[in-house]
Enzyme design. Structure first.
Site, PDB file in Angstrom:
ATOM      1  N   HIS A 141      32.030  36.439  -8.383  1.00  0.00           N
ATOM      2  CA  HIS A 141      33.363  36.084  -8.407  1.00  0.00           C
ATOM      3  C   HIS A 141      33.801  36.831  -6.583  1.00  0.00           C
ATOM      4  O   HIS A 141      34.504  36.730  -6.213  1.00  0.00           O
ATOM      5  CB  HIS A 141      33.764  37.782  -8.918  1.00  0.00           C
ATOM      6  CG  HIS A 141      33.617  37.369 -10.466  1.00  0.00           C
ATOM      7  ND1 HIS A 141      33.001  38.572 -11.318  1.00  0.00           N
ATOM      8  CD2 HIS A 141      34.459  35.775 -11.079  1.00  0.00           C
ATOM      9  CE1 HIS A 141      32.727  37.718 -12.757  1.00  0.00           C
ATOM     10  NE2 HIS A 141      33.878  36.729 -12.789  1.00  0.00           N
ATOM     11  N   LYS A 178      41.635  39.998 -25.959  1.00  0.00           N
ATOM     12  CA  LYS A 178      40.757  40.420 -26.075  1.00  0.00           C
ATOM     13  C   LYS A 178      39.263  41.118 -25.523  1.00  0.00           C
ATOM     14  O   LYS A 178      39.929  42.173 -25.732  1.00  0.00           O
ATOM     15  CB  LYS A 178      39.985  40.028 -24.073  1.00  0.00           C
ATOM     16  CG  LYS A 178      39.065  39.524 -23.954  1.00  0.00           C
ATOM     17  CD  LYS A 178      39.191  38.321 -22.227  1.00  0.00           C
ATOM     18  CE  LYS A 178      37.406  37.872 -22.465  1.00  0.00           C
ATOM     19  NZ  LYS A 178      37.385  36.564 -21.310  1.00  0.00           N
ATOM     20  N   ARG A 226      33.084  26.600 -12.206  1.00  0.00           N
ATOM     21  CA  ARG A 226      30.903  26.159 -12.035  1.00  0.00           C
ATOM     22  C   ARG A 226      30.809  24.976 -12.722  1.00  0.00           C
ATOM     23  O   ARG A 226      29.896  24.211 -11.612  1.00  0.00           O
ATOM     24  CB  ARG A 226      30.829  27.385 -13.231  1.00  0.00           C
ATOM     25  CG  ARG A 226      29.895  28.654 -11.985  1.00  0.00           C
ATOM     26  CD  ARG A 226      30.274  29.620 -13.222  1.00  0.00           C
ATOM     27  NE  ARG A 226      31.535  29.618 -14.094  1.00  0.00           N
ATOM     28  CZ  ARG A 226      32.054  30.897 -15.603  1.00  0.00           C
ATOM     29  NH1 ARG A 226      31.132  31.532 -15.321  1.00  0.00           N
ATOM     30  NH2 ARG A 226      31.790  30.376 -15.818  1.00  0.00           N
ATOM     31  N   SER A 244      30.004  37.303 -16.053  1.00  0.00           N
ATOM     32  CA  SER A 244      29.308  38.517 -16.659  1.00  0.00           C
ATOM     33  C   SER A 244      28.782  38.483 -17.580  1.00  0.00           C
ATOM     34  O   SER A 244      28.211  39.344 -17.740  1.00  0.00           O
ATOM     35  CB  SER A 244      31.275  38.633 -17.205  1.00  0.00           C
ATOM     36  OG  SER A 244      31.887  38.174 -15.793  1.00  0.00           O
TER      37      SER A 244
HETATM   38  O1  PNS Z   1      37.305  35.826 -15.950  1.00  0.00           O
HETATM   39  P1  PNS Z   1      38.127  34.949 -17.391  1.00  0.00           P
HETATM   40  O2  PNS Z   1      38.641  35.372 -18.682  1.00  0.00           O
HETATM   41  O3  PNS Z   1      37.975  33.455 -17.394  1.00  0.00           O
HETATM   42  O4  PNS Z   1      39.807  34.979 -16.832  1.00  0.00           O
HETATM   43  C1  PNS Z   1      40.998  34.257 -17.925  1.00  0.00           C
HETATM   44  C2  PNS Z   1      42.393  34.878 -17.657  1.00  0.00           C
HETATM   45  C3  PNS Z   1      42.456  36.797 -17.142  1.00  0.00           C
HETATM   46  C4  PNS Z   1      42.397  34.698 -15.901  1.00  0.00           C
HETATM   47  C5  PNS Z   1      43.399  34.731 -18.475  1.00  0.00           C
HETATM   48  O5  PNS Z   1      42.912  34.409 -19.298  1.00  0.00           O
HETATM   49  C6  PNS Z   1      44.873  35.329 -18.208  1.00  0.00           C
HETATM   50  O6  PNS Z   1      45.594  34.938 -17.578  1.00  0.00           O
HETATM   51  N1  PNS Z   1      45.179  36.107 -18.617  1.00  0.00           N
HETATM   52  C7  PNS Z   1      46.566  36.674 -18.603  1.00  0.00           C
HETATM   53  C8  PNS Z   1      47.696  35.885 -19.692  1.00  0.00           C
HETATM   54  C9  PNS Z   1      48.279  34.434 -19.081  1.00  0.00           C
HETATM   55  O7  PNS Z   1      49.009  34.451 -18.428  1.00  0.00           O
HETATM   56  N2  PNS Z   1      47.796  33.721 -20.641  1.00  0.00           N
HETATM   57  C10 PNS Z   1      48.477  32.832 -20.131  1.00  0.00           C
HETATM   58  C11 PNS Z   1      49.163  32.458 -20.918  1.00  0.00           C
HETATM   59  S1  PNS Z   1      48.565  32.540 -22.996  1.00  0.00           S
END
Ligand code: PNS
Length: 168
Positions: free
Chosen positions: A19, A43, A94, A132
């Site tokens: 990150h 989550k 990745r 993670s």
């Molecule tokens: O580190 P991650 O788990 O890959 O991150 C995913 C994240 C947090 C970037 C993504 O789930 C997110 O943007 N969540 C916020 C809620 C949102 O805007 N969702 C999109 C519409 S369903």
């Protein structure tokens, strides 16, 4: 001209060197970068919001990234961008397996907030396998994960796993 603000969103459960590499590279491309721990209701996190944000803040400080801020948010990324007048979402890719989900998210965020451009940075080769989840797997088996996380948060992770009755 307006300050160009980019968002690096994620779960950061916990933040890793992978990150941090993306955050560093984003900070060289934009005037300001906000690293945001998103608190998706669907989550289940291993670390609390407070712990995740504290680890992110110390990691950014340790890396001496002056134009980077840390925040957390409950809600849609598109709304966070609108509220903060951000122009871009920066994410690391990745492998091809990351792409389908990330592509879908990028299109959705653009639909919800048309100014949202998603910028994908190719992960550095040494972080190809790093996540993670991988850090948590190694830590839960009492292995050495020191090369995968910023030095200042190593003990936070170790201590969390050493707590009695703690499981993934
Ligand atoms: O580190 P991650 O788990 O890959 O991150 C995913 C994240 C947090 C970037 C993504 O789930 C997110 O943007 N969540 C916020 C809620 C949102 O805007 N969702 C999109 C519409 S369903």
């Amino acid at each position: 001209m307006d300050e160009r603000i980019a968002i690096c969103p994620g779960s950061f459960d916990p933040i890793t060197k992978g990150h941090l590499d993306i955050i560093k590279r984003a900070s060289a491309m934009f005037d300001k970068v906000i690293v945001v721990a998103m608190n998706n209701a669907d989550k289940k996190f291993f670390f609390t919001e407070e712990q995740r944000v504290s680890m992110m803040e110390r990691s950014v400080k340790e890396a001496k990234l002056k134009n980077v801020q840390v925040d957390s948010y409950n809600g849609l990324l598109a709304d966070y961008m609108r509220e903060n007048n951000a122009v871009a979402i920066v994410k690391g890719l990745r492998a091809v397996s990351d792409f389908e989900y990330e592509f879908q998210m990028a299109l959705l965020n653009k639909k919800l907030y048309p100014k949202a451009e998603t910028v994908f940075l190719t992960t550095s080769q040494e972080n190809l396998y790093l996540s993670s989840s991988m850090v948590k797997s190694i830590a839960s088996a009492n292995g050495d994960f020191s090369e995968f996380v910023p030095a200042c948060i190593y003990n936070d992770i170790k201590n969390r796993f050493e707590k009695k009755g703690c499981s993934l």
